[in-house]
Design an enzyme around this catalytic site. Sequence first.
Site, mmCIF file in Angstrom:
data_model
loop_
_atom_site.group_PDB
_atom_site.id
_atom_site.type_symbol
_atom_site.label_atom_id
_atom_site.label_comp_id
_atom_site.label_asym_id
_atom_site.label_seq_id
_atom_site.Cartn_x
_atom_site.Cartn_y
_atom_site.Cartn_z
ATOM 1 N N ASP A 1 4.064 5.487 0.751
ATOM 2 C CA ASP A 1 4.021 5.920 2.149
ATOM 3 C C ASP A 1 2.594 5.845 2.663
ATOM 4 O O ASP A 1 1.644 6.093 1.911
ATOM 5 C CB ASP A 1 4.553 7.356 2.305
HETATM 6 C C1 LIG Z 1 -2.555 1.324 9.279
HETATM 7 C C2 LIG Z 1 -1.604 0.199 8.951
HETATM 8 C C3 LIG Z 1 -0.281 0.431 8.604
HETATM 9 N N1 LIG Z 1 0.564 -0.599 8.318
HETATM 10 C C4 LIG Z 1 1.979 -0.366 7.987
HETATM 11 C C5 LIG Z 1 2.249 -0.151 6.495
HETATM 12 C C6 LIG Z 1 3.618 0.493 6.504
HETATM 13 O O1 LIG Z 1 4.610 -0.538 6.491
HETATM 14 C C7 LIG Z 1 3.651 1.222 7.852
HETATM 15 C C8 LIG Z 1 3.671 2.714 7.674
HETATM 16 O O2 LIG Z 1 4.975 3.153 7.534
HETATM 17 P P1 LIG Z 1 5.629 3.663 6.178
HETATM 18 O O3 LIG Z 1 6.566 4.752 6.542
HETATM 19 O O4 LIG Z 1 4.581 3.970 5.145
HETATM 20 O O5 LIG Z 1 6.450 2.399 5.647
HETATM 21 P P2 LIG Z 1 7.626 1.573 6.313
HETATM 22 O O6 LIG Z 1 8.543 2.464 7.099
HETATM 23 O O7 LIG Z 1 7.056 0.388 7.030
HETATM 24 O O8 LIG Z 1 8.383 1.000 5.037
HETATM 25 P P3 LIG Z 1 9.177 1.809 3.875
HETATM 26 O O9 LIG Z 1 9.192 3.273 4.225
HETATM 27 O O10 LIG Z 1 10.546 1.214 3.854
HETATM 28 O O11 LIG Z 1 8.400 1.509 2.613
HETATM 29 O O12 LIG Z 1 2.483 0.843 8.568
HETATM 30 C C9 LIG Z 1 0.110 -1.921 8.337
HETATM 31 O O13 LIG Z 1 0.884 -2.860 8.076
HETATM 32 N N2 LIG Z 1 -1.211 -2.165 8.657
HETATM 33 C C10 LIG Z 1 -2.087 -1.175 8.964
HETATM 34 O O14 LIG Z 1 -3.262 -1.469 9.248
#
Ligand SMILES: Cc1cn([C@H]2C[C@H](O)[C@@H](COP(=O)(O)OP(=O)(O)OP(=O)(O)O)O2)c(=O)[nH]c1=O
Length: 203
Positions: free
Chosen positions: A70
Amino acid sequence: MLHLASKSPRRRELLRMLGLEFGVLDLDIPELPAPAEPPEEYVRRVAREKAGAGLLRMSGQPDAVVLGADTEVVLDGRIYGKPVDAADAAAMLRSLSGRTHAVISALSMVSAGRELQAVSVSEVTFAAMSEDDIAVYLATGEWDGKAGAYAIQGMAQSFISHLSGSHSGVMGLPLHETASLLRGFGLFPARASASHDGPEPMR
Ligand SMILES: Cc1cn([C@H]2C[C@H](O)[C@@H](COP(=O)(O)OP(=O)(O)OP(=O)(O)O)O2)c(=O)[nH]c1=O
């Protein structure tokens, strides 16, 4: 066999870079901080819940190892998750503009009877963003589904003036910590027979 409990294409692409074979589990885990829950505890808890739900899904396979992760953005003790719409994204970007925030990524790797956790904390500094800058960024759509409404792997790099920490951690899967947990489970480095298609372009 390793399974990644994540819908995130970024996490899949990053994990592929470690050259392992793995399956992907598509789960929907509610992400809601409890009142006064400290950000790091919240991020750890959600990573653990994702991994635990994945393991439950794999209950027919006793040798399954499941990785959950997460990522949240934290500024002034407040947790910025994924924006619900463009107006929410704009409000997040206005708050982050010209300031340094933390990006916390937690990992939980579980098997029947065992759990290892790791946390990566990075600091990201945004240059001041004008309303025009924010409007241009919103139009890219890059903010959608990203904690804090930006993606370090995209156009957001034009306003990120400093990063201290883990680039892969900000993207959602800190690879140094992931490799450490995999080592703990005897899964890294991958054996030569594991196929490796090579990294794909980031989105
Ligand atoms: C800050 C930042 C976040 N993110 C993304 C990563 C995560 O996918 C998302 C944060 O949400 P999460 O809830 O961590 O993940 P998700 O819902 O995308 O996937 P899952 O729960 O199924 O594993 O933000 C980026 O891709 N680049 C960035 O610079």
